[in-house]
Design a protein around this motif. Structure first.
Motif, PDB file in Angstrom:
ATOM      1  N   UNK A   8       0.830  -1.207   0.000  1.00 55.60           N
ATOM      2  CA  UNK A   8       0.000   0.000   0.000  1.00 55.60           C
ATOM      3  C   UNK A   8       0.860   1.252   0.000  1.00 55.60           C
ATOM      4  N   UNK A   9       1.903   1.277   0.826  1.00 50.65           N
ATOM      5  CA  UNK A   9       2.767   2.457   0.896  1.00 50.65           C
ATOM      6  C   UNK A   9       3.501   2.705  -0.418  1.00 50.65           C
ATOM      7  N   UNK A  10       3.861   1.623  -1.106  1.00 50.19           N
ATOM      8  CA  UNK A  10       4.583   1.753  -2.374  1.00 50.19           C
ATOM      9  C   UNK A  10       3.640   1.841  -3.567  1.00 50.19           C
ATOM     10  N   UNK A  11       2.321   1.715  -3.297  1.00 47.03           N
ATOM     11  CA  UNK A  11       1.306   1.794  -4.345  1.00 47.03           C
ATOM     12  C   UNK A  11       1.583   0.786  -5.463  1.00 47.03           C
ATOM     13  N   UNK A  12       1.857  -0.459  -5.053  1.00 45.20           N
ATOM     14  CA  UNK A  12       2.102  -1.530  -6.007  1.00 45.20           C
ATOM     15  C   UNK A  12       1.186  -2.704  -5.712  1.00 45.20           C
ATOM     16  N   UNK A  13       0.974  -3.553  -6.712  1.00 45.63           N
ATOM     17  CA  UNK A  13       0.046  -4.670  -6.561  1.00 45.63           C
ATOM     18  C   UNK A  13       0.737  -5.987  -6.223  1.00 45.63           C
ATOM     19  N   UNK A  14       2.042  -6.070  -6.489  1.00 45.68           N
ATOM     20  CA  UNK A  14       2.716  -7.346  -6.252  1.00 45.68           C
ATOM     21  C   UNK A  14       4.076  -7.132  -5.604  1.00 45.68           C
ATOM     22  N   UNK A  15       4.621  -8.218  -5.059  1.00 49.15           N
ATOM     23  CA  UNK A  15       5.869  -8.168  -4.297  1.00 49.15           C
ATOM     24  C   UNK A  15       7.053  -7.770  -5.154  1.00 49.15           C
ATOM     25  N   UNK A  16       7.114  -8.295  -6.383  1.00 45.06           N
ATOM     26  CA  UNK A  16       8.269  -8.005  -7.242  1.00 45.06           C
ATOM     27  C   UNK A  16       8.381  -6.522  -7.527  1.00 45.06           C
ATOM     28  N   UNK A  17       7.264  -5.904  -7.917  1.00 45.72           N
ATOM     29  CA  UNK A  17       7.299  -4.468  -8.193  1.00 45.72           C
ATOM     30  C   UNK A  17       7.597  -3.671  -6.929  1.00 45.72           C
ATOM     31  N   UNK A  18       7.107  -4.155  -5.801  1.00 40.95           N
ATOM     32  CA  UNK A  18       7.381  -3.471  -4.538  1.00 40.95           C
ATOM     33  C   UNK A  18       8.877  -3.467  -4.237  1.00 40.95           C
ATOM     34  N   UNK A  19       9.530  -4.609  -4.432  1.00 39.78           N
ATOM     35  CA  UNK A  19      10.967  -4.714  -4.175  1.00 39.78           C
ATOM     36  C   UNK A  19      11.753  -3.819  -5.130  1.00 39.78           C
ATOM     37  N   UNK A  20      11.424  -3.863  -6.416  1.00 35.70           N
ATOM     38  CA  UNK A  20      12.127  -3.036  -7.394  1.00 35.70           C
ATOM     39  C   UNK A  20      11.981  -1.555  -7.064  1.00 35.70           C
ATOM     40  N   UNK A  21      10.789  -1.169  -6.693  1.00 40.61           N
ATOM     41  CA  UNK A  21      10.559   0.243  -6.372  1.00 40.61           C
ATOM     42  C   UNK A  21      11.286   0.626  -5.086  1.00 40.61           C
ATOM     43  N   UNK A  22      11.281  -0.257  -4.103  1.00 48.56           N
ATOM     44  CA  UNK A  22      11.975   0.019  -2.843  1.00 48.56           C
ATOM     45  C   UNK A  22      13.477   0.183  -3.057  1.00 48.56           C
ATOM     46  N   UNK A  23      14.035  -0.612  -3.959  1.00 47.06           N
ATOM     47  CA  UNK A  23      15.469  -0.503  -4.257  1.00 47.06           C
ATOM     48  C   UNK A  23      15.784   0.800  -4.968  1.00 47.06           C
ATOM     49  N   UNK A  24      15.014   1.132  -5.984  1.00 52.06           N
ATOM     50  CA  UNK A  24      15.313   2.338  -6.748  1.00 52.06           C
ATOM     51  C   UNK A  24      15.084   3.598  -5.932  1.00 52.06           C
ATOM     52  N   UNK A  25      14.168   3.540  -4.968  1.00 53.38           N
ATOM     53  CA  UNK A  25      13.928   4.680  -4.094  1.00 53.38           C
ATOM     54  C   UNK A  25      14.844   4.674  -2.871  1.00 53.38           C
ATOM     55  N   UNK A  26      15.763   3.696  -2.834  1.00 51.52           N
ATOM     56  CA  UNK A  26      16.770   3.576  -1.771  1.00 51.52           C
ATOM     57  C   UNK A  26      16.143   3.371  -0.396  1.00 51.52           C
ATOM     58  N   UNK A  27      15.028   2.682  -0.371  1.00 49.24           N
ATOM     59  CA  UNK A  27      14.436   2.285   0.902  1.00 49.24           C
ATOM     60  C   UNK A  27      15.203   1.084   1.457  1.00 49.24           C
ATOM     61  N   UNK A  28      15.681   0.229   0.547  1.00 48.74           N
ATOM     62  CA  UNK A  28      16.546  -0.896   0.909  1.00 48.74           C
ATOM     63  C   UNK A  28      17.796  -0.845   0.057  1.00 48.74           C
TER      64      UNK A  28
END
Length: 212
Positions: A192-212
């Motif tokens: 919900x916080x990353x506004x994504x529907x699946x885990x893969x997109x969530x991880x990719x977005x978290x990496x590019x946004x430097x959350x992880x």
């Protein structure tokens, strides 16, 4: 990589471990400038002899690796650091990141993986198990409007890192000592916080946004 061998500081409180790593690294063309058995000793040596990279255990008697790195970073020392540990612990990974580490590998990693991590970290990349973030950031780009809808808690970041490593909810629950239902709730909140529907997109977005 230049013809000049990389010069590293090797830090581990076990002499046999250091001896084995010295032999391995020298076969790979990496020079161990000095050895230290504690964080305090590392800081003392670095004041006299700069190196290209620090290769350090995390848990040691006295000042541990993370505490030493925090002190070095606070003093302005930006020497890249790769941590080695026998503990597959996402909280340690988070602590290593927060302290300013460029790499985090388990001690049972393959020799070629260790060499790769050292070379890449010395060149400015980050390589943190379970996910190597730099190649993903280079491939995927997000814009300001893709920023998270809310800040992440430390526990949510820990869950995200394990998601990035391909862990199932059950495996994440076991690793973080949580109920599987609790992990499902964390995953839902992350999506919900990353506004994504699946885990893969969530991880990719978290990496590019430097959350992880």
């Amino acid at each position: 990589m230049s013809a000049t061998p990389l010069s590293i500081a090797l830090v581990d409180d076990q002499a046999l471990v250091r001896a084995g790593l010295v032999a391995l690294l020298e076969r790979q063309g990496i020079q161990v400038a000095f050895e230290a058995e504690s964080g305090e000793e590392l800081i003392q040596h670095l004041a006299r002899q700069p190196v290209d990279l620090i290769l350090s255990d995390i848990r040691m008697p006295g000042m541990d690796g993370i505490a030493a790195l925090r002190m070095l970073r606070a003093s302005g020392n930006a020497t890249p650091c790769v941590f080695l540990t026998t503990f597959d612990d996402s909280e340690l990974l988070l602590a290593a990141c927060d302290a300013g580490a460029q790499g985090f590998l388990l001690k049972d990693a393959a020799p070629e993986d260790l060499q790769d991590a050292i070379v890449r970290a010395a060149s400015g990349e980050s390589l943190l198990q379970p996910v190597s973030t730099a190649p993903v950031r280079a491939r995927y780009r997000y814009h300001a409007e893709d920023a998270p809808l809310a800040l992440f808690s430390q526990r949510e970041v820990a869950v995200l890192r394990l998601m990035a490593g391909g862990y199932s909810n059950k495996e994440i629950a076991r690793s973080l000592f949580l109920a599987e239902g609790t992990v499902k709730n964390y995953v839902s909140a992350i999506l919900e916080k990353l506004d994504t529907r699946d885990r893969t997109r969530a991880v990719l977005k978290a990496i590019t946004l430097r959350i992880i």
